[in-house]
Motif scaffolding. Sequence first.
Motif, mmCIF file in Angstrom:
data_model
loop_
_atom_site.group_PDB
_atom_site.id
_atom_site.type_symbol
_atom_site.label_atom_id
_atom_site.label_comp_id
_atom_site.label_asym_id
_atom_site.label_seq_id
_atom_site.Cartn_x
_atom_site.Cartn_y
_atom_site.Cartn_z
ATOM 1 N N HIS A 77 0.929 -1.091 -0.007
ATOM 2 C CA HIS A 77 -0.010 0.140 0.103
ATOM 3 C C HIS A 77 0.952 1.141 -0.080
ATOM 4 O O HIS A 77 0.445 2.368 -0.262
ATOM 5 N N TRP A 83 2.029 -1.705 -6.297
ATOM 6 C CA TRP A 83 0.892 -2.255 -5.782
ATOM 7 C C TRP A 83 0.680 -3.596 -6.497
ATOM 8 O O TRP A 83 0.672 -3.731 -7.733
ATOM 9 N N ARG A 85 -1.988 -6.752 -7.484
ATOM 10 C CA ARG A 85 -3.527 -6.919 -7.890
ATOM 11 C C ARG A 85 -4.324 -7.184 -6.827
ATOM 12 O O ARG A 85 -4.247 -7.725 -5.721
ATOM 13 N N PRO A 86 -5.656 -6.497 -6.829
ATOM 14 C CA PRO A 86 -6.663 -6.824 -5.990
ATOM 15 C C PRO A 86 -6.750 -8.073 -5.499
ATOM 16 O O PRO A 86 -6.766 -8.949 -6.401
ATOM 17 N N VAL A 115 -15.291 -2.306 -9.020
ATOM 18 C CA VAL A 115 -14.233 -1.711 -9.851
ATOM 19 C C VAL A 115 -14.249 -0.184 -10.161
ATOM 20 O O VAL A 115 -13.095 0.251 -10.483
ATOM 21 N N GLU A 117 -14.672 2.166 -8.063
ATOM 22 C CA GLU A 117 -13.775 2.850 -6.832
ATOM 23 C C GLU A 117 -12.746 2.441 -7.227
ATOM 24 O O GLU A 117 -11.865 3.588 -6.753
ATOM 25 N N ARG A 118 -12.062 1.351 -7.512
ATOM 26 C CA ARG A 118 -10.612 1.001 -7.896
ATOM 27 C C ARG A 118 -10.216 2.118 -8.912
ATOM 28 O O ARG A 118 -8.986 2.496 -8.633
ATOM 29 N N LEU A 122 -7.073 4.639 -8.377
ATOM 30 C CA LEU A 122 -5.927 4.655 -9.172
ATOM 31 C C LEU A 122 -5.737 6.021 -10.053
ATOM 32 O O LEU A 122 -4.551 6.454 -10.012
ATOM 33 N N VAL A 138 -7.469 -3.537 -11.312
ATOM 34 C CA VAL A 138 -9.106 -3.210 -10.820
ATOM 35 C C VAL A 138 -9.708 -4.581 -10.585
ATOM 36 O O VAL A 138 -11.000 -4.331 -10.128
#
Length: 208
Positions: A77, A83, A85-86, A115, A117-118, A122, A138
């Motif tokens: 983070h 970063w 992958r989620p 998605v 929100e991600r 980003l 995402v």
Amino acid sequence: MAMTTYHPASALSLPRAAVLRPALTLLLFLALLLGLLYPLAVTGLAQLLLPVQANGSLLHDSNGKVIGSALIGQAFHGRGEFWSRPSATAGSAYNGGASGGSNLGPSNPALTKVVAERIAALRAAHPEQRGPVPLDLVTASGSGLDPHISLAAALYQAPRVARELKRPLAQVETLIAAQREQGWFGNAQQARVNVLQLNLALRRLVAG
């Protein structure tokens, strides 16, 4: 003409020991062969030929401390690091004891919301990037433990990392290129980088 009647019991008139002895002998032989000798042989060959992989592909920091595996992803983070992958694993991200995806279908409003929100997060963290956001930044994978991101995903993050660490962008991009792995069967479009290994290389660059 007299007929002879077959009695199955007459065929089993052998002493019990004569029947059990070969069965127990075979059981013991197979137990030793498959339960002891074969595992020992495979383990020994693995340690001899592929010691790193056989021990979990563990990665160490500069002090020799184990900090993870090249086969299992971790959550990062920090603004000065790349970063991952989620992850949608239960309990927490990259939970190795609960590997799995979100099971949300493409038409599920919950997936559309997360998605979006991600993407917004980003774009806020990478104001220099005007193009499309790489898909793997995402969306979560089916396992939730992916240790890699695509080359495009790493390059997308490069300006932020360079800015936060006050390093030339070209230097960070060179570091990414050095960590590049070819895709399956040499497919350049599937080129990727291991996030933990990339961040380790980044720490060495900063420390040096």
